[in-house]
Design a protein around this motif. Structure first.
Motif, mmCIF file in Angstrom:
data_model
loop_
_atom_site.group_PDB
_atom_site.id
_atom_site.type_symbol
_atom_site.label_atom_id
_atom_site.label_comp_id
_atom_site.label_asym_id
_atom_site.label_seq_id
_atom_site.Cartn_x
_atom_site.Cartn_y
_atom_site.Cartn_z
ATOM 1 N N PHE A 95 0.828 -1.208 0.000
ATOM 2 C CA PHE A 95 0.000 0.000 0.000
ATOM 3 C C PHE A 95 0.859 1.252 0.000
ATOM 4 O O PHE A 95 0.564 2.230 -0.707
ATOM 5 C CB PHE A 95 -0.914 -0.022 1.226
ATOM 6 N N ASN A 103 0.840 4.074 -3.153
ATOM 7 C CA ASN A 103 0.573 5.503 -2.989
ATOM 8 C C ASN A 103 1.779 6.345 -3.372
ATOM 9 O O ASN A 103 1.629 7.419 -3.964
ATOM 10 C CB ASN A 103 0.149 5.796 -1.548
ATOM 11 N N GLN A 159 2.316 5.260 7.486
ATOM 12 C CA GLN A 159 2.153 3.834 7.256
ATOM 13 C C GLN A 159 2.963 2.974 8.216
ATOM 14 O O GLN A 159 2.432 2.085 8.877
ATOM 15 C CB GLN A 159 2.526 3.489 5.809
ATOM 16 N N GLU A 191 -6.743 4.868 6.200
ATOM 17 C CA GLU A 191 -6.268 3.986 5.131
ATOM 18 C C GLU A 191 -4.962 3.295 5.530
ATOM 19 O O GLU A 191 -4.751 2.108 5.224
ATOM 20 C CB GLU A 191 -6.068 4.793 3.858
ATOM 21 N N SER A 239 -4.654 -0.887 5.504
ATOM 22 C CA SER A 239 -3.862 -1.610 4.505
ATOM 23 C C SER A 239 -3.161 -2.847 5.064
ATOM 24 O O SER A 239 -3.137 -3.886 4.395
ATOM 25 C CB SER A 239 -2.851 -0.668 3.851
#
Length: 430
Positions: free
Chosen positions: A134, A138, A266, A324, A328
């Motif tokens: 993910f 991005n 992330q 998000e 992920s």
């Protein structure tokens, strides 16, 4: 990462980089550069989505029967033809056909790549593998969009041909990289899968629909994608410009904030996410997105200054990005752990189909509401976000510990394996 996983992730970021070149400019290219009008441009975007819906129901069985690698190579080749055809097309039939090929190819690539990641990872490493995927997607989309924006020129159709040619080249590079991947002989997903594996594999779609946990996850997935991704470029954009008075250029800033939060957060949230129950993480995302929609409500309905409205609107996109980043490494590994070993492709394709349905229905519902029914629009999606939390908590009761909390399950196995055996006492002398 092993050699196979490195190649898969490299192909993943290159394909995202290629898509980033063209996706933001597809409407402008068809409507203005090729002078085919807004109606044709809307039809092309519709065909792009419908092609994905048409091929995904058949993709999973092909992956499980032939393996994800040949399916990925075929899909990438198809997408390359569609991208190059799009750059060369000047009339509506050619543009529509190219959009269908590109949409079908890119849709099939998603479950094929996901299945390859499952095959090359174990339960303990799968969370980080999907988080990396993910993150790279991005990053690739963002860099591709930035570079494409520097190359594109609406007065020069050949600049768009260059963009589509680069996109096609990226798909062909993906084909070359995928051809070098050596997949393991069997999928390493035996730690957390439903019972009666063979019977479920023979049942196909009927077996999938009979898996209560997977059906609940698909319902949850539809609500998530409908309430977030399905609103980004339609309802929420319309709401921002009409209700909050956001300038079109600020929409780009909001999307950039969303991508920046994903890229920066992330791996910061990964340790927190992987040590907690997956359904609790999804429930927390529902709460975060509820707050995001409340910020959106303030932006359009709070009657504050324009600067405050703009800040609240950008914050909405940032909070969506945080959610998000938490989803992920959570949802995709959960789909894999629910799947019988011989149905990983079908489970991944089914979930991709659910996402595509939400992306098709979301703009159709959210667009008109966001443009005209400002209060009901915000209230509707606050309720949808709270629904995510409720559905996630209820899903938790249908999962095993290995499916919902693999980190704790792995630690329990380690403790059990290293527990010293109790010494056998010698019989007492008579």
């Amino acid at each position: 990462m092993g050699a196979a996983m490195r190649r898969i992730q490299a192909g993943n970021v290159l394909s995202a980089f290629g898509l980033g070149f063209t996706v933001p400019y597809l409407y402008v290219y068809v409507a203005q550069v090729r002078d085919l009008g807004a109606t044709t441009a809307g039809a092309v975007l519709g065909v792009f989505a419908m092609a994905a819906l048409a091929v995904l129901p058949f993709t999973g069985r092909a992956i499980d029967r032939r393996g994800p690698l040949p399916v990925l190579i075929g899909a990438a080749g198809l997408a390359a033809v569609g991208a190059l055809g799009m750059g060369l097309s000047t009339v509506m039939p050619a543009v529509v056909l190219s959009a269908a090929l590109l949409g079908a190819g890119t849709a099939v690539m998603q479950p094929a790549l996901a299945t390859m990641i499952v095959w090359c990872s174990a339960t303990e490493t799968r969370t980080r593998a999907f988080a990396m995927q993910f993150f790279l997607q991005n990053l690739g989309l963002g860099i591709g969009g930035l570079v494409g924006g520097q190359l594109v020129d609406e007065s020069r159709p050949d600049s768009f041909l260059l963009l589509f040619s680069i996109e096609a080249a990226m798909f062909l590079v993906l084909v070359v990289i995928a051809a070098t991947v050596r997949m393991p002989r069997t999928a390493s997903i035996a730690d957390a899968r439903p019972e009666n594996t063979e019977a479920k594999a023979r049942g196909g779609a009927r077996a999938l629909l009979g898996d209560g946990a997977m059906v609940r996850l698909c319902v949850l997935g539809f609500v998530m994608f409908f309430a977030c991704y399905g609103q980004f470029e339609s309802g929420l954009s319309a709401y921002g410009t009409e209700a909050a008075g956001i300038a079109p250029s600020t929409l780009g800033v909001a999307l950039a904030a969303n991508t920046a939060v994903i890229v920066l957060a992330q791996f910061l949230v990964l340790r927190f996410v992987e040590r907690r129950r997956r359904t609790r993480v999804i429930a927390a995302v529902g709460v975060i997105w509820t707050v995001a929609w409340l910020f959106a409500g303030y932006a359009g309905l709070g009657h504050g200054s324009q600067a405050m409205a703009t800040a609240a609107f950008v914050t909405t996109y940032g909070l969506f990005g945080l959610g998000e980043a938490m989803l992920s490494p959570t949802v995709a590994p959960l789909v894999a752990d629910l799947a019988p070993e011989s149905m990983v492709g079908q489970y991944n394709s089914a979930f991709a189909l659910v996402k595509q349905l939400a992306l098709a229905v979301g703009p159709a519902v959210g667009g008109p509401m966001g443009a005209a029914l400002h209060g009901p629009y915000v209230v509707t999606f606050v309720l949808f976000s709270l629904g995510i939390t409720v559905l996630a908590v209820r899903l938790g009761g249908r999962l095993t510990q290995a499916q919902d909390h693999p980190y704790l399950a792995a630690r329990s196995r380690v403790v059990a394996e290293h527990r010293p055996e109790r010494p056998v006492e010698a019989p007492a002398a008579s």
